[in-house]
Motif scaffolding. Structure first.
Motif, PDB file in Angstrom:
ATOM      1  N   SER A 122      27.349  29.164  42.011  1.00  0.00           N
ATOM      2  CA  SER A 122      27.654  29.776  40.724  1.00  0.00           C
ATOM      3  C   SER A 122      28.130  31.200  40.930  1.00  0.00           C
ATOM      4  N   TRP A 123      29.206  31.563  40.258  1.00  0.00           N
ATOM      5  CA  TRP A 123      29.744  32.912  40.364  1.00  0.00           C
ATOM      6  C   TRP A 123      29.028  33.852  39.413  1.00  0.00           C
ATOM      7  N   THR A 124      28.923  35.116  39.820  1.00  0.00           N
ATOM      8  CA  THR A 124      28.422  36.161  38.947  1.00  0.00           C
ATOM      9  C   THR A 124      29.611  36.838  38.278  1.00  0.00           C
ATOM     10  N   ARG A 125      29.304  37.706  37.324  1.00  0.00           N
ATOM     11  CA  ARG A 125      30.386  38.444  36.659  1.00  0.00           C
ATOM     12  C   ARG A 125      31.156  39.296  37.673  1.00  0.00           C
ATOM     13  N   GLU A 126      30.451  39.955  38.586  1.00  0.00           N
ATOM     14  CA  GLU A 126      31.160  40.805  39.538  1.00  0.00           C
ATOM     15  C   GLU A 126      32.006  39.982  40.510  1.00  0.00           C
ATOM     16  N   ASP A 127      31.556  38.782  40.866  1.00  0.00           N
ATOM     17  CA  ASP A 127      32.369  37.895  41.701  1.00  0.00           C
ATOM     18  C   ASP A 127      33.709  37.614  41.033  1.00  0.00           C
ATOM     19  N   PHE A 128      33.640  37.215  39.770  1.00  0.00           N
ATOM     20  CA  PHE A 128      34.850  36.824  39.047  1.00  0.00           C
ATOM     21  C   PHE A 128      35.770  38.020  38.838  1.00  0.00           C
ATOM     22  N   ILE A 129      35.206  39.146  38.420  1.00  0.00           N
ATOM     23  CA  ILE A 129      36.023  40.340  38.175  1.00  0.00           C
ATOM     24  C   ILE A 129      36.746  40.765  39.454  1.00  0.00           C
ATOM     25  N   TYR A 130      36.030  40.777  40.553  1.00  0.00           N
ATOM     26  CA  TYR A 130      36.613  41.191  41.838  1.00  0.00           C
ATOM     27  C   TYR A 130      37.794  40.293  42.217  1.00  0.00           C
ATOM     28  N   HIS A 131      37.604  38.996  42.188  1.00  0.00           N
ATOM     29  CA  HIS A 131      38.662  38.089  42.611  1.00  0.00           C
ATOM     30  C   HIS A 131      39.807  38.058  41.593  1.00  0.00           C
ATOM     31  N   LEU A 132      39.499  38.220  40.321  1.00  0.00           N
ATOM     32  CA  LEU A 132      40.542  38.287  39.307  1.00  0.00           C
ATOM     33  C   LEU A 132      41.421  39.511  39.535  1.00  0.00           C
ATOM     34  N   MET A 133      40.814  40.670  39.771  1.00  0.00           N
ATOM     35  CA  MET A 133      41.596  41.888  39.965  1.00  0.00           C
ATOM     36  C   MET A 133      42.457  41.808  41.224  1.00  0.00           C
ATOM     37  N   LEU A 134      41.888  41.312  42.330  1.00  0.00           N
ATOM     38  CA  LEU A 134      42.673  41.215  43.553  1.00  0.00           C
ATOM     39  C   LEU A 134      43.852  40.266  43.377  1.00  0.00           C
ATOM     40  N   SER A 135      43.647  39.183  42.647  1.00  0.00           N
ATOM     41  CA  SER A 135      44.738  38.239  42.402  1.00  0.00           C
ATOM     42  C   SER A 135      45.813  38.869  41.543  1.00  0.00           C
ATOM     43  N   MET A 136      45.405  39.595  40.499  1.00  0.00           N
ATOM     44  CA  MET A 136      46.370  40.269  39.631  1.00  0.00           C
ATOM     45  C   MET A 136      47.171  41.304  40.408  1.00  0.00           C
ATOM     46  N   GLU A 137      46.464  42.102  41.213  1.00  0.00           N
ATOM     47  CA  GLU A 137      47.132  43.184  41.928  1.00  0.00           C
ATOM     48  C   GLU A 137      48.035  42.670  43.043  1.00  0.00           C
ATOM     49  N   HIS A 138      47.738  41.487  43.564  1.00  0.00           N
ATOM     50  CA  HIS A 138      48.617  40.913  44.577  1.00  0.00           C
ATOM     51  C   HIS A 138      49.923  40.427  43.950  1.00  0.00           C
ATOM     52  N   LYS A 139      49.839  39.824  42.778  1.00  0.00           N
ATOM     53  CA  LYS A 139      51.046  39.284  42.141  1.00  0.00           C
ATOM     54  C   LYS A 139      51.838  40.353  41.399  1.00  0.00           C
ATOM     55  N   TYR A 140      51.134  41.302  40.793  1.00  0.00           N
ATOM     56  CA  TYR A 140      51.793  42.326  39.986  1.00  0.00           C
ATOM     57  C   TYR A 140      51.556  43.697  40.621  1.00  0.00           C
ATOM     58  N   PRO A 141      52.598  44.317  41.169  1.00  0.00           N
ATOM     59  CA  PRO A 141      52.435  45.612  41.835  1.00  0.00           C
ATOM     60  C   PRO A 141      52.223  46.734  40.819  1.00  0.00           C
ATOM     61  N   PHE A 142      50.991  46.886  40.346  1.00  0.00           N
ATOM     62  CA  PHE A 142      50.694  47.923  39.383  1.00  0.00           C
ATOM     63  C   PHE A 142      50.944  49.305  39.981  1.00  0.00           C
ATOM     64  N   PRO A 143      51.398  50.242  39.167  1.00  0.00           N
ATOM     65  CA  PRO A 143      51.556  51.614  39.685  1.00  0.00           C
ATOM     66  C   PRO A 143      50.203  52.189  40.073  1.00  0.00           C
ATOM     67  N   MET A 144      50.208  52.985  41.126  1.00  0.00           N
ATOM     68  CA  MET A 144      48.979  53.615  41.569  1.00  0.00           C
ATOM     69  C   MET A 144      48.511  54.637  40.536  1.00  0.00           C
ATOM     70  N   ILE A 145      47.239  54.615  40.209  1.00  0.00           N
ATOM     71  CA  ILE A 145      46.694  55.576  39.263  1.00  0.00           C
ATOM     72  C   ILE A 145      45.463  56.225  39.888  1.00  0.00           C
ATOM     73  N   LYS A 146      45.253  57.473  39.521  1.00  0.00           N
ATOM     74  CA  LYS A 146      44.067  58.173  39.991  1.00  0.00           C
ATOM     75  C   LYS A 146      42.913  57.822  39.068  1.00  0.00           C
ATOM     76  N   ILE A 147      41.866  57.260  39.627  1.00  0.00           N
ATOM     77  CA  ILE A 147      40.760  56.762  38.819  1.00  0.00           C
ATOM     78  C   ILE A 147      39.581  57.722  38.906  1.00  0.00           C
ATOM     79  N   ALA A 148      39.121  58.130  37.732  1.00  0.00           N
ATOM     80  CA  ALA A 148      37.858  58.844  37.658  1.00  0.00           C
ATOM     81  C   ALA A 148      36.788  57.780  37.432  1.00  0.00           C
ATOM     82  N   PRO A 149      35.892  57.584  38.388  1.00  0.00           N
ATOM     83  CA  PRO A 149      34.910  56.503  38.258  1.00  0.00           C
ATOM     84  C   PRO A 149      34.184  56.535  36.922  1.00  0.00           C
ATOM     85  N   VAL A 150      34.081  55.389  36.316  1.00  0.00           N
ATOM     86  CA  VAL A 150      33.383  55.249  35.037  1.00  0.00           C
ATOM     87  C   VAL A 150      31.896  55.061  35.316  1.00  0.00           C
ATOM     88  N   GLU A 151      31.086  55.845  34.646  1.00  0.00           N
ATOM     89  CA  GLU A 151      29.648  55.713  34.820  1.00  0.00           C
ATOM     90  C   GLU A 151      29.112  54.666  33.852  1.00  0.00           C
TER      91      GLU A 151
END
Length: 218
Positions: A122-151
């Motif tokens: 069974s996948w956790t929420r973080e499992d799914f989010i991680y793999h979803l984001m990597l798949s999106m970023e591999h197919k769609y070359p999003f522009p690089m952005i400077k991220i201020a970590p969200v607390e």
């Protein structure tokens, strides 16, 4: 917070999630009337991104396994096999299983399967989010952005490897924190949760169109 005492859905019962399966008629499933994600599930079903376990049931509270999660991501993002890349055996995956092709596509689209990968876990929420984001970023070359970590309140529960992808998902609005600013990263993922995350991912891509990376032609 909804109950997390969810039942695991047998893999044989979710073959209707597979790529290329015919979508059922846009009649609301009989078992989603009381879930908050009802309209999201219906819209995704109408677009052919999600399917029920049969014509009457979506089983929104059933847990999503790793194999089913990859299948949903591949389907919703319309990922394709790369004809130039040779297939590599994925450890612990029988090549004759229904999900073998899906996992090959995921692997060819930037996802590395861990050595102890278990398609039935069974996948956790973080499992799914991680793999979803990597798949999106591999197919769609999003522009690089400077991220201020969200607390957020339970950030200390995040798996270290997942932190960057989860932060990018939050900053891009694909993942929402709850009213207590909690992510619940270790909660097991239900089919309703997965539908909501996929919906937000598609909404983000629709709002930020860009060239996709297409498989290399031989």
């Amino acid at each position: 917070m909804k109950s997390r005492f969810l039942m695991a859905l047998p893999i044989a019962a979710v073959l209707t999630l597979s790529i290329g399966q015919q979508s059922f008629a846009a009649t609301p499933f009989a078992d989603i009337n009381q879930v908050a994600e009802k309209n999201i599930i219906i819209e995704l079903q109408e677009k052919g991104y999600v399917h029920g376990v049969d014509e009457q049931r979506y089983m929104p509270e059933a847990l999503m396994t790793a194999a089913q999660g990859f299948q949903l991501i591949v389907n919703a993002l319309k990922l394709e096999a790369d004809p130039v890349k040779s297939e590599q055996p994925i450890q612990n995956v029988d090549p004759d299983e229904w999900y073998a092709d899906v996992l090959q596509i995921a692997a060819q689209n930037g996802i590395e399967m861990p050595a102890d990968f278990d398609p039935n876990r069974s996948w956790t929420r973080e499992d799914f989010i991680y793999h979803l984001m990597l798949s999106m970023e591999h197919k769609y070359p999003f522009p690089m952005i400077k991220i201020a970590p969200v607390e957020f309140a339970d950030s200390d529960e995040l798996t270290l490897q997942y932190q960057g992808a989860v932060q990018r998902a939050i900053v891009r609005g694909i993942v929402k924190l709850d009213e207590d600013r909690m992510l619940h990263p270790k909660d097991e993922l239900s089919r309703a949760d997965a539908a909501e995350l996929i919906y937000q991912a598609i909404a983000y891509l629709d709002a930020h169109p860009g060239p996709a990376v297409e498989p290399t032609q031989p």
